[in-house]
Scaffold this motif. Structure first.
Motif, PDB file in Angstrom:
ATOM      1  N   GLN A 450       5.675  -6.151   0.217  1.00  0.00           N
ATOM      2  CA  GLN A 450       4.881  -5.000  -0.197  1.00  0.00           C
ATOM      3  C   GLN A 450       3.792  -4.674   0.814  1.00  0.00           C
ATOM      4  O   GLN A 450       3.496  -3.514   1.067  1.00  0.00           O
ATOM      5  CB  GLN A 450       4.242  -5.254  -1.562  1.00  0.00           C
ATOM      6  CG  GLN A 450       5.203  -5.165  -2.733  1.00  0.00           C
ATOM      7  CD  GLN A 450       4.469  -5.264  -4.056  1.00  0.00           C
ATOM      8  OE1 GLN A 450       3.642  -6.153  -4.257  1.00  0.00           O
ATOM      9  NE2 GLN A 450       4.768  -4.361  -4.972  1.00  0.00           N
ATOM     10  N   ARG A 451       3.172  -5.701   1.389  1.00  0.00           N
ATOM     11  CA  ARG A 451       2.087  -5.452   2.339  1.00  0.00           C
ATOM     12  C   ARG A 451       2.605  -4.914   3.669  1.00  0.00           C
ATOM     13  O   ARG A 451       1.900  -4.192   4.358  1.00  0.00           O
ATOM     14  CB  ARG A 451       1.302  -6.740   2.604  1.00  0.00           C
ATOM     15  CG  ARG A 451       0.579  -7.325   1.399  1.00  0.00           C
ATOM     16  CD  ARG A 451      -0.469  -6.375   0.830  1.00  0.00           C
ATOM     17  NE  ARG A 451      -1.192  -6.967  -0.289  1.00  0.00           N
ATOM     18  CZ  ARG A 451      -0.785  -6.942  -1.550  1.00  0.00           C
ATOM     19  NH1 ARG A 451       0.366  -6.365  -1.857  1.00  0.00           N
ATOM     20  NH2 ARG A 451      -1.498  -7.479  -2.518  1.00  0.00           N
ATOM     21  N   GLN A 553      -3.615  -3.751  -7.306  1.00  0.00           N
ATOM     22  CA  GLN A 553      -2.719  -4.792  -7.792  1.00  0.00           C
ATOM     23  C   GLN A 553      -1.272  -4.455  -7.445  1.00  0.00           C
ATOM     24  O   GLN A 553      -0.878  -3.284  -7.413  1.00  0.00           O
ATOM     25  CB  GLN A 553      -2.890  -4.964  -9.300  1.00  0.00           C
ATOM     26  CG  GLN A 553      -4.303  -5.431  -9.677  1.00  0.00           C
ATOM     27  CD  GLN A 553      -4.458  -5.692 -11.149  1.00  0.00           C
ATOM     28  OE1 GLN A 553      -3.568  -6.222 -11.798  1.00  0.00           O
ATOM     29  NE2 GLN A 553      -5.615  -5.309 -11.704  1.00  0.00           N
ATOM     30  N   SER A 554      -0.511  -5.495  -7.204  1.00  0.00           N
ATOM     31  CA  SER A 554       0.855  -5.315  -6.693  1.00  0.00           C
ATOM     32  C   SER A 554       1.779  -4.624  -7.689  1.00  0.00           C
ATOM     33  O   SER A 554       2.806  -4.064  -7.297  1.00  0.00           O
ATOM     34  CB  SER A 554       1.450  -6.665  -6.302  1.00  0.00           C
ATOM     35  OG  SER A 554       1.546  -7.520  -7.431  1.00  0.00           O
ATOM     36  N   ASP A 555       1.447  -4.661  -8.980  1.00  0.00           N
ATOM     37  CA  ASP A 555       2.326  -4.055  -9.989  1.00  0.00           C
ATOM     38  C   ASP A 555       1.733  -2.773 -10.569  1.00  0.00           C
ATOM     39  O   ASP A 555       2.144  -2.327 -11.637  1.00  0.00           O
ATOM     40  CB  ASP A 555       2.610  -5.048 -11.116  1.00  0.00           C
ATOM     41  CG  ASP A 555       1.329  -5.558 -11.781  1.00  0.00           C
ATOM     42  OD1 ASP A 555       0.226  -5.208 -11.310  1.00  0.00           O
ATOM     43  OD2 ASP A 555       1.437  -6.315 -12.768  1.00  0.00           O
ATOM     44  N   MET A 567       8.999   2.106 -11.180  1.00  0.00           N
ATOM     45  CA  MET A 567       8.554   1.725  -9.845  1.00  0.00           C
ATOM     46  C   MET A 567       7.054   1.461  -9.837  1.00  0.00           C
ATOM     47  O   MET A 567       6.347   1.791 -10.782  1.00  0.00           O
ATOM     48  CB  MET A 567       8.911   2.826  -8.837  1.00  0.00           C
ATOM     49  CG  MET A 567      10.401   3.086  -8.716  1.00  0.00           C
ATOM     50  SD  MET A 567      10.783   4.622  -7.842  1.00  0.00           S
ATOM     51  CE  MET A 567      10.112   4.284  -6.227  1.00  0.00           C
ATOM     52  N   VAL A 568       6.583   0.850  -8.758  1.00  0.00           N
ATOM     53  CA  VAL A 568       5.155   0.593  -8.584  1.00  0.00           C
ATOM     54  C   VAL A 568       4.685   1.280  -7.304  1.00  0.00           C
ATOM     55  O   VAL A 568       5.473   1.575  -6.408  1.00  0.00           O
ATOM     56  CB  VAL A 568       4.852  -0.921  -8.514  1.00  0.00           C
ATOM     57  CG1 VAL A 568       5.302  -1.617  -9.777  1.00  0.00           C
ATOM     58  CG2 VAL A 568       5.492  -1.563  -7.282  1.00  0.00           C
ATOM     59  N   ALA A 569       3.387   1.507  -7.220  1.00  0.00           N
ATOM     60  CA  ALA A 569       2.777   2.105  -6.036  1.00  0.00           C
ATOM     61  C   ALA A 569       1.352   1.565  -5.936  1.00  0.00           C
ATOM     62  O   ALA A 569       0.398   2.240  -6.331  1.00  0.00           O
ATOM     63  CB  ALA A 569       2.796   3.627  -6.116  1.00  0.00           C
ATOM     64  N   PRO A 570       1.189   0.337  -5.434  1.00  0.00           N
ATOM     65  CA  PRO A 570      -0.122  -0.324  -5.480  1.00  0.00           C
ATOM     66  C   PRO A 570      -1.261   0.493  -4.898  1.00  0.00           C
ATOM     67  O   PRO A 570      -2.347   0.577  -5.481  1.00  0.00           O
ATOM     68  CB  PRO A 570       0.119  -1.606  -4.671  1.00  0.00           C
ATOM     69  CG  PRO A 570       1.583  -1.885  -4.824  1.00  0.00           C
ATOM     70  CD  PRO A 570       2.232  -0.533  -4.852  1.00  0.00           C
TER      71      PRO A 570
END
Length: 697
Positions: A450-451, A553-555, A567-570
Motif C-alpha cells: 500500500q505504501r 489508516q490502511s483500511d 475498496m480502500v483509499a487510505p
C-alpha cells in the motif's frame, strides 16, 4: 483482406516518399500460425530497450502516448504524422535489420518502409517468424534475446513512461535525465544496485552540515530536520532506501507531536534505526524498534516496572498492544493472501486477547535508557533512575534486571517464555515469536504494498509477496530486501490490469516529487527552503503524525463509489476541500511566488533586511526562497504539445488522459504573450492539480 490505404506525412521529403502503404491480400495461414501473441511483441528488439535499438540503427524511435503523433529520427529530428491511430508503433527486427511499422488493428501485419514490403509476424514462446508476401515464404527471426527473469522484467520497462512510474514507486519520482539514465541502465540493474548500497546515517549527515549540534544542550530548531530530510529526498542516490524508510515510519510510527521528540537529533536517531534495517531482517527491525529510546518514550515502555499489586503498580501496556496490533500481527487472523480467517459463524477471529497484552507487557519491564556512560547516574538503582526520569536518546534501551518481571510469561498463539529467562533474552524471544507469527507475513506485506504501489492489492499479489517474506528463496525468513524487490517487480506492480489498481499520491510526496523532478534549489544550496512549515497544512509531514495510527489508516474507506466496491483509499482520510485548496495554493506558491522571491533574493547587490546573519545559523538564520530548474522545459514551451508530453512523461508517467492533455494545451494556447518561465510554470501547475496526476494508476 486488408484494404489498401494511403497515409500522408508532413516530414522530410525522403521519408514522405518512403512511407506509403499498399497491402496485398493475406494468404491462408497454417493453423499453428493462426494468431500472433502481442504480449511478446517486443522480444525482437535489438537491445534491452527500443531506445537502445534506435541508437544502434540511427533510425526511428517508438510511438507511444507520450510522443505520438511525433516520432524521432536520429538524423532528421522530430517528424510529425498527420494521420494514424494512437496505437501506432515501430519494432526493430535483428534478422531483417530494419524497422517495421504496425498498429493494434493491423498487427501482426507490419510494414517495412525502407524496402516497401509488408510482412506477417508470428510469435510462439521464444520463437518468432515473419511471412514475406512477395516470396510467399515463412522465415525464422533470429537473434531473439533469451527471456530469463531479468530480461523478462526489463521488457516491461521498454518505455520511459514505465521507468518514470517505477521511480515514483521506488523513490520520490525523478527528473527527465534520471529517468533516461535508469531506463538505459535497466530496472533490474538499478534495483540490485539500490539494494546493495550501504546505509548512510542521516544523523551523521546532519552533524556534517552542523557540527555544533552534536553536543548542543538546548533543543534544536525543527527547521534543521526539514532541511536535512529535504536534502536527502531530493538529492540522495539511495532513494529506494529513503523511500522504504519513510514507508516504515508510517507503520512503526513515532511523532514529534510529542514534545520530547521535537528535536531533529532524536528523530534522526530513529530514522537511522528504520533505515539501517530497511533491507535487513524484519525480526531485527522489530527488535531494534523495540529498543529504540525514541519508541520507548513515545509508547511509554521505557521505565516499565514489574507489577506490585500491593501498591497498585502494573506494567504499562501501551507498547505491548501496539507492537501486535500495528507492528506485526494485526487485529484478526489472516490467510496467507491477507484475507480474514472466519469462524463457524462467519466472523473474524481476533489474533490476541487482553490477557495476551498483559502478558506481553511483562516482557518489556526493566527496559530503560542507557546511562552507563554517565558517572552520576550509572550507580543508581532502576527505580531511582525511573523516578528521576533522565533520558538518553543516543543509545538503545538496556535491560535493568532488577526491574524486570522474571516469571513465566504466556505469549499469543501458545508461546511461552520460561521463568528465570534473562530480561533481554525474553524480549528477543517475544519479538521472534511475533515476527514469525503466521499473520505477520501477509499483514506487513500488505502495508508495504500500500505504501509503495497500490491501495488495493489483490489477494494473489499479497500472497506472492508474503511467501517471499516467509522464504526469500534461500531459506531466510523476513528478508526485507527480497520483500521490497518482490513488491516492486510483481506483475501487478509493473503492469496493473484490474480496475482496483492505483492509489492517491499523498500530498507531501506530491510536492517532493515536483521539487525533485525539477531540481529545486535555494541560493545557498542548504535545502533549508523557506515556507517548508506551510506543508503542515497538507496534514502530512514525516514524523509528525497526530497519533500512532499514522496520518491515515490502511483500511480507510471514503463514503461512495470506493466503499461501495469494497475498496480502500487510505490517503483520502486526510483529503478534504480544505487540504485540496491548500495543496493547490502550495503548488502555486512554489511555482510563482517563491520563484519571484528567489530572483529578488539572489540578485546582485541585494541584501534583504530579513536575512539574519547569525553565526549560530541553525538557531537564527532564516530559511531561503528557492526555485525550480525549468531550463529544459522552457526550450519546449513554444510548442504546447511538446511541453505537455514532457510533463506527462516526468510527472504522470504517460497516464495523462487525452482530454486532460488537450485541456492543458488549450489553456496554454489561450495565454497572452508571456515569458517561457510563466508558460512552463502554468503547465506544471495544471498537471500537478489534475486528477490524472493525483491518483497514480
Amino acid at each position: 483482406m486488408l484494404e489498401k490505404k494511403s497515409y500522408v506525412w508532413i516530414c522530410h521529403p525522403l521519408i514522405a516518399k518512403a512511407i506509403w502503404i499498399a497491402v496485398a491480400s493475406l494468404v491462408s495461414l497454417p493453423a499453428s500460425h493462426a494468431r500472433a501473441q502481442t504480449s511478446d511483441l517486443y522480444i525482437i528488439t535489438e537491445a534491452e530497450s527500443l531506445a537502445e535499438g534506435v541508437k544502434y540503427t540511427e533510425g526511428f524511435g517508438v510511438f507511444n502516448d507520450t510522443q505520438f503523433p511525433w516520432v524521432y529520427h536520429y538524423s532528421m529530428g522530430w517528424l510529425y504524422l498527420t494521420e494514424g491511430e494512437l496505437d501506432d508503433f515501430w519494432i526493430f527486427s535483428v534478422s531483417m535489420n530494419t524497422w517495421l511499422w504496425s498498429s493494434k488493428e493491423r498487427f501482426p501485419a507490419a510494414y517495412d518502409a525502407a524496402n516497401q514490403k509488408w510482412y506477417y509476424l508470428y510469435f510462439e514462446g521464444e520463437i518468432a517468424w515473419y511471412y514475406d508476401f512477395e516470396s510467399d515464404t515463412w522465415h525464422l527471426i533470429e537473434g531473439v534475446p533469451s527471456r530469463n527473469s531479468s530480461d523478462a522484467m526489463d521488457e516491461h520497462f521498454e518505455s520511459l513512461a514505465s521507468t518514470s512510474r517505477f521511480l515514483s514507486m521506488a523513490g520520490f519520482g525523478a527528473g527527465y535525465d534520471e529517468i533516461v539514465s535508469v531506463h538505459e541502465q535497466g530496472i533490474h540493474n538499478w534495483l540490485n544496485e539500490q539494494l546493495a548500497m550501504e546505509h548512510r546515517s542521516i544523523y551523521d549527515q546532519m552533524v556534517e552540515t552542523y557540527p555544533e549540534l552534536e553536543g548542543a544542550v538546548s533543543r534544536v530548531d525543527m527547521k534543521v530536520f526539514h532541511e536535512i530530510l529535504m536534502k536527502a529526498m531530493l538529492t540522495s542516490e539511495d532513494s529506494l532506501r529513503n523511500k522504504v524508510t519513510l514507508a516504515l515510519s508510517e507503520i512503526f510510527v513515532v511523532s514529534s507531536q510529542n514534545a520530547a521528540l521535537r528535536d531533529p537529533r532524536r528523530l534522526f536517531r530513529y530514522y537511522d534505526t528504520l533505515s539501517e534495517n530497511a533491507f535487513g531482517s524484519f525480526e531485527e527491525l522489530l527488535y531494534s524498534v523495540t529498543l529504540s529510546p525514541v519508541m520507548g518514550h513515545y509508547l511509554s515502555h521505557a521505565g516499565n516496572q514489574a507489577a506490585d499489586p500491593e501498591i497498585g503498580r502494573f506494567p504499562d501496556e501501551n507498547y505491548a498492544r501496539e507492537v501486535m496490533q500495528l507492528f506485526s500481527i494485526g487485529l484478526h487472523r489472516l490467510n496467507i493472501d491477507g484475507s480474514p480467517i472466519l469462524d463457524e459463524n462467519g466472523q473474524t477471529i481476533p489474533t490476541y486477547t487482553n490477557q495476551d497484552i498483559t502478558e506481553l507487557a511483562r516482557v518489556f519491564t526493566g527496559l530503560f535508557y542507557d546511562h552507563s556512560q554517565n558517572d552520576a547516574l550509572n550507580n543508581l538503582t532502576y527505580r531511582r533512575l525511573v523516578k528521576r526520569g533522565n533520558r538518553n536518546f543516543n543509545l538503545p534501551l538496556v535491560m535493568y534486571e532488577e526491574g524486570h518481571d522474571s516469571g513465566e510469561k504466556s505469549l499469543v498463539n501458545g508461546g511461552v517464555i520460561e521463568a528465570g529467562t534473562p530480561g533481554l533474552e525474553a524480549v528477543r524471544q517475544a519479538i521472534n515469536h511475533l515476527a514469525t507469527h503466521p499473520n505477520t507475513a501477509p499483514f506487513i506485506s500488505r502495508l508495504l504494498i500500500q505504501r509503495l504501489v497500490t491501495s488495493n492489492p489483490s489477494p494473489a499479489y499479497i500472497e506472492r509477496v508474503a511467501r517471499v517474506f516467509q522464504n526469500n528463496g534461500r531459506g531466510a525468513y523476513g528478508d526485507l530486501a527480497a520483500v521490497i524487490a518482490a513488491i516492486l517487480t510483481d506483475d501487478e506492480a509493473i503492469s496493473p490490469v484490474n480496475g482496483r489498481s492505483g492509489r492517491m499520491r499523498s500530498p507531501y510526496y506530491r510536492v517532493i516529487h515536483m521539487l525533485r523532478a525539477f531540481n529545486a534549489m535555494d541560493g545557498s544550496a542548504r535545502y533549508n527552503f523557506e515556507g517548508t512549515g506551510r506543508l503542515a497544512g497538507l496534514n502530512q509531514q514525516p514524523f509528525q503524525s497526530p497519533t500512532v495510527f499514522n496520518f491515515y489508516q490502511s483500511d480507510f474507506q471514503p463514503i461512495g463509489a470506493i466503499a461501495d466496491q469494497g475498496m480502500v483509499a487510505p490517503e483520502f482520510q486526510i483529503t478534504d476541500s480544505r487540504t485540496m485548496v491548500k495543496y493547490m495554493n502550495e503548488i502555486d506558491h512554489i511555482l510563482f511566488y517563491m520563484r519571484n522571491r528567489y530572483e529578488k533574493f539572489n540578485s546582485p547587490g541585494f541584501v534583504p533586511s530579513e536575512r539574519i546573519e547569525n553565526p549560530n545559523r541553525f538557531e537564527g538564520k532564516r530559511s531561503e526562497p528557492y526555485k525550480l530548474d525549468l531550463t529544459d522545459l522552457e526550450t519546449l514551451s513554444e510548442n504546447p504539445r511538446n511541453l505537455v508530453n514532457r510533463l506527462n512523461l516526468v510527472l504522470v508517467h504517460g497516464q495523462l488522459s487525452r482530454n486532460t492533455q488537450n485541456s492543458i494545451i488549450r489553456a496554454l494556447e489561450s495565454l497572452p504573450n508571456r515569458d517561457s518561465t510563466f508558460r512552463v510554470s502554468f503547465a506544471i501547475y495544471l498537471t500537478m492539480i489534475s486528477p490524472d496526476y493525483i491518483v497514480m494508476q
